[in-house]
Design a protein around this motif. Sequence first.
Motif, PDB file in Angstrom:
ATOM      1  N   GLN A  46       0.846  -1.196   0.000  1.00 27.24           N
ATOM      2  CA  GLN A  46       0.000   0.000   0.000  1.00 27.24           C
ATOM      3  C   GLN A  46       0.881   1.247   0.000  1.00 27.24           C
ATOM      4  OE1 GLN A  46      -3.195   0.311  -0.191  1.00 27.24           O
ATOM      5  NE2 GLN A  46      -3.994  -1.709   0.279  1.00 27.24           N
ATOM      6  N   PHE A  47       1.070   1.838  -1.159  1.00 32.92           N
ATOM      7  CA  PHE A  47       1.893   3.041  -1.300  1.00 32.92           C
ATOM      8  C   PHE A  47       3.336   2.828  -0.839  1.00 32.92           C
ATOM      9  CE2 PHE A  47      -2.458   4.590  -0.930  1.00 32.92           C
ATOM     10  CZ  PHE A  47      -2.537   5.392  -2.061  1.00 32.92           C
ATOM     11  N   ILE A  48       3.820   1.603  -0.950  1.00 33.16           N
ATOM     12  CA  ILE A  48       5.212   1.354  -0.570  1.00 33.16           C
ATOM     13  C   ILE A  48       5.889   0.393  -1.559  1.00 33.16           C
ATOM     14  CG2 ILE A  48       4.988   1.746   1.920  1.00 33.16           C
ATOM     15  CD1 ILE A  48       4.736  -1.200   2.394  1.00 33.16           C
ATOM     16  N   VAL A  49       7.212   0.515  -1.618  1.00 37.35           N
ATOM     17  CA  VAL A  49       8.026  -0.503  -2.286  1.00 37.35           C
ATOM     18  C   VAL A  49       9.045  -0.917  -1.233  1.00 37.35           C
ATOM     19  CG1 VAL A  49       9.698  -0.982  -4.111  1.00 37.35           C
ATOM     20  CG2 VAL A  49       7.747   0.502  -4.590  1.00 37.35           C
ATOM     21  N   GLU A  50       9.138  -2.207  -1.002  1.00 34.57           N
ATOM     22  CA  GLU A  50       9.951  -2.679   0.116  1.00 34.57           C
ATOM     23  C   GLU A  50      10.983  -3.695  -0.361  1.00 34.57           C
ATOM     24  OE1 GLU A  50       7.611  -3.671   3.495  1.00 34.57           O
ATOM     25  OE2 GLU A  50       9.361  -4.186   4.667  1.00 34.57           O
ATOM     26  N   ASP A  95      -5.138  -7.044   4.327  1.00 38.21           N
ATOM     27  CA  ASP A  95      -5.668  -6.230   3.220  1.00 38.21           C
ATOM     28  C   ASP A  95      -4.752  -6.127   2.007  1.00 38.21           C
ATOM     29  OD1 ASP A  95      -3.793  -4.602   4.654  1.00 38.21           O
ATOM     30  OD2 ASP A  95      -4.540  -2.898   3.500  1.00 38.21           O
ATOM     31  N   ASP A  96      -3.431  -6.398   2.155  1.00 33.98           N
ATOM     32  CA  ASP A  96      -2.593  -6.073   0.989  1.00 33.98           C
ATOM     33  C   ASP A  96      -1.849  -7.273   0.430  1.00 33.98           C
ATOM     34  OD1 ASP A  96      -0.348  -6.402   2.496  1.00 33.98           O
ATOM     35  OD2 ASP A  96       0.092  -4.281   2.745  1.00 33.98           O
ATOM     36  N   ARG A  97      -0.921  -6.977  -0.493  1.00 30.39           N
ATOM     37  CA  ARG A  97      -0.228  -8.049  -1.217  1.00 30.39           C
ATOM     38  C   ARG A  97       0.529  -8.991  -0.282  1.00 30.39           C
ATOM     39  NH1 ARG A  97       0.805  -5.787  -6.479  1.00 30.39           N
ATOM     40  NH2 ARG A  97       2.672  -6.995  -6.832  1.00 30.39           N
ATOM     41  N   SER A  98       1.118  -8.425   0.802  1.00 29.87           N
ATOM     42  CA  SER A  98       1.905  -9.274   1.699  1.00 29.87           C
ATOM     43  C   SER A  98       0.994 -10.285   2.401  1.00 29.87           C
ATOM     44  CB  SER A  98       2.664  -8.420   2.717  1.00 29.87           C
ATOM     45  OG  SER A  98       1.773  -7.731   3.542  1.00 29.87           O
ATOM     46  N   ASP A  99      -0.298  -9.926   2.547  1.00 22.61           N
ATOM     47  CA  ASP A  99      -1.228 -10.838   3.218  1.00 22.61           C
ATOM     48  C   ASP A  99      -1.665 -11.976   2.297  1.00 22.61           C
ATOM     49  OD1 ASP A  99      -1.265  -9.217   5.584  1.00 22.61           O
ATOM     50  OD2 ASP A  99      -2.344  -7.756   4.372  1.00 22.61           O
ATOM     51  N   GLU A 100      -1.529 -11.744   0.990  1.00 30.67           N
ATOM     52  CA  GLU A 100      -1.864 -12.815   0.044  1.00 30.67           C
ATOM     53  C   GLU A 100      -0.968 -14.033   0.290  1.00 30.67           C
ATOM     54  OE1 GLU A 100      -4.390 -12.857  -2.359  1.00 30.67           O
ATOM     55  OE2 GLU A 100      -5.050 -11.055  -1.314  1.00 30.67           O
ATOM     56  N   ASP A 101       0.283 -13.778   0.753  1.00 26.70           N
ATOM     57  CA  ASP A 101       1.189 -14.894   1.053  1.00 26.70           C
ATOM     58  C   ASP A 101       0.622 -15.772   2.176  1.00 26.70           C
ATOM     59  OD1 ASP A 101       2.952 -13.929  -0.807  1.00 26.70           O
ATOM     60  OD2 ASP A 101       4.202 -12.856   0.636  1.00 26.70           O
ATOM     61  N   MET A 102      -0.064 -15.127   3.140  1.00 30.96           N
ATOM     62  CA  MET A 102      -0.675 -15.916   4.233  1.00 30.96           C
ATOM     63  C   MET A 102      -1.803 -16.774   3.672  1.00 30.96           C
ATOM     64  SD  MET A 102      -1.045 -13.791   7.743  1.00 30.96           S
ATOM     65  CE  MET A 102      -1.845 -12.275   7.296  1.00 30.96           C
ATOM     66  N   PHE A 103      -2.604 -16.151   2.786  1.00 34.48           N
ATOM     67  CA  PHE A 103      -3.747 -16.898   2.229  1.00 34.48           C
ATOM     68  C   PHE A 103      -3.238 -18.104   1.436  1.00 34.48           C
ATOM     69  CE2 PHE A 103      -5.661 -12.370   1.936  1.00 34.48           C
ATOM     70  CZ  PHE A 103      -5.927 -12.384   3.297  1.00 34.48           C
TER      71      PHE A 103
END
Length: 463
Positions: A356-360, A394-402
């Motif tokens: 969300q508005f970040i590049v990590e 809510d975000d892309r990093s949480d898709e890894d949990m799913f």
Amino acid sequence: MQAEIQESCRRINENFGQPGYEPVVFIDRPLSLSEKAAYFTIAECVVVAAVRDGMNLTPYEYIVCRQGVSGSECSAESSGPKKSMLVVSEFIGCSPSLSGAIRVNPWNIEATAEAMNEAISMADSEKQLRHEKHYRYVSTHDVAYWSRSFYQDMERTCKDHFRRRCWGIGLSFGFRVVALDPNFKKLNIDHIESAYIKSKKRTILLDYDGTVMPQTSINKTPSSRVISIINTLCSDVKNTVFVVSGRGRDSLGKWFAPCKKLGIAAEHGYFMRWSAGDDWENCGQSSDFGWIQIAEPVMKLYTEATDGSSIETKESAVVWHHRDADPGFGAAQAKEMLDHLESVLANEPVAVKSGQFIVEVKPQGISKGSVAEKIFTSMAESGRQADFVLCIGDDRSDEDMFESIDNAIASGILNSSKSVFACTVGQKPSKAKYYLDDTADVINMLEALEEASDPSPSPGNSP
Ligand SMILES: O=P(O)(O)OC[C@H]1O[C@H](O[C@H]2O[C@H](CO)[C@@H](O)[C@H](O)[C@H]2O)[C@H](O)[C@@H](O)[C@@H]1O
């Protein structure tokens, strides 16, 4: 504006011109294709200083003209090695594809002037190498290449569309059409509450930002309501509750200090502890952070060019934030920076991810997915396999949990016949089967689970 340009040209010519030499020749009329090709062919350097642009083809046309037609004798240089030099604005669409061009922020007049000087004073061998590289790119990325590539992208994007439902979401510039799986549905609170009541061993994984904390909140400290819900959930002996977040362990540890039995996975699981009384486990596989010296200077470049952006340095990761930048420009810069970082860090043990508005940039192997897997595995190994899983983010990093839930079911660490609630926040394409609309919805749902809980003294989470 035209009068201003004419006046500037006149002033430069007056100051720097000599008999027979006019530094600026201002052509203020449309050019025919052949005239344009002729100018490009003799130009030592082309400068494209647009401050906003789509896919500007001028640099490509220039490169082709400088290459010339083999066998033709159209210029004095035609038989020697081919050279070209480009100075391009970082705002034009073709800028990222021209890696040999000198890229400038055209608002920075001095930097643009320096780039022009650098371009014409560069050694011929260097000009030649850059030209060769560009010509190879332009000649291999022809119309046929682009149409093939668009076609493949469309095929990939539309794959499975026939079985998906399309929704228009967002307003104005934020409007987009998303194709959602027909089984994707809103999480029904009664349904999850009844599964919660029936279950005996529960795992609850909660993301922080955008899930229990609204993205728009200025104060990022969890509300007393959130602390109280989490405390009640933690004090039910059947529950193992974790906050799984990209945030640092110091902030999370401080914010959730009142939740003694809460497990925390900080920095996407680089640090993990099962309760406040436990030590932090360091889950990183490497202590080599030399890659920060490569990632940070790239981020600094983008920060200088993107008003409102900033860099956050965490213990294991560096993050570029663009929430306060111009939305369109910030997003474009983020996309470009992601590609840039991926290429310069290709040989480093890191992953470059957007959120969300970040590049990590973070260590390889560290993800919320591996956190979830670790929790499911250690619970199963200690004979406490969960029969109720709630995983929400809510975000892309949480898709890894799913995704890790599907993997855990496939490998038998979780039982598919049990109650599994993978839930995303916001209606959007996701690996989760359920969604809730916003953080208010999440809190309502957690309140329902809080009411259905049986708070009794317990030793808290244990691995
Ligand atoms: O895993 P999460 O709990 O969702 O945390 C992810 C990131 O959270 C923080 O960034 C977020 O908050 C910023 C404001 O404080 C906001 O500007 C940004 O857009 C959000 O993504 C944190 O700063 C990051 O390091 C985390 O990765």
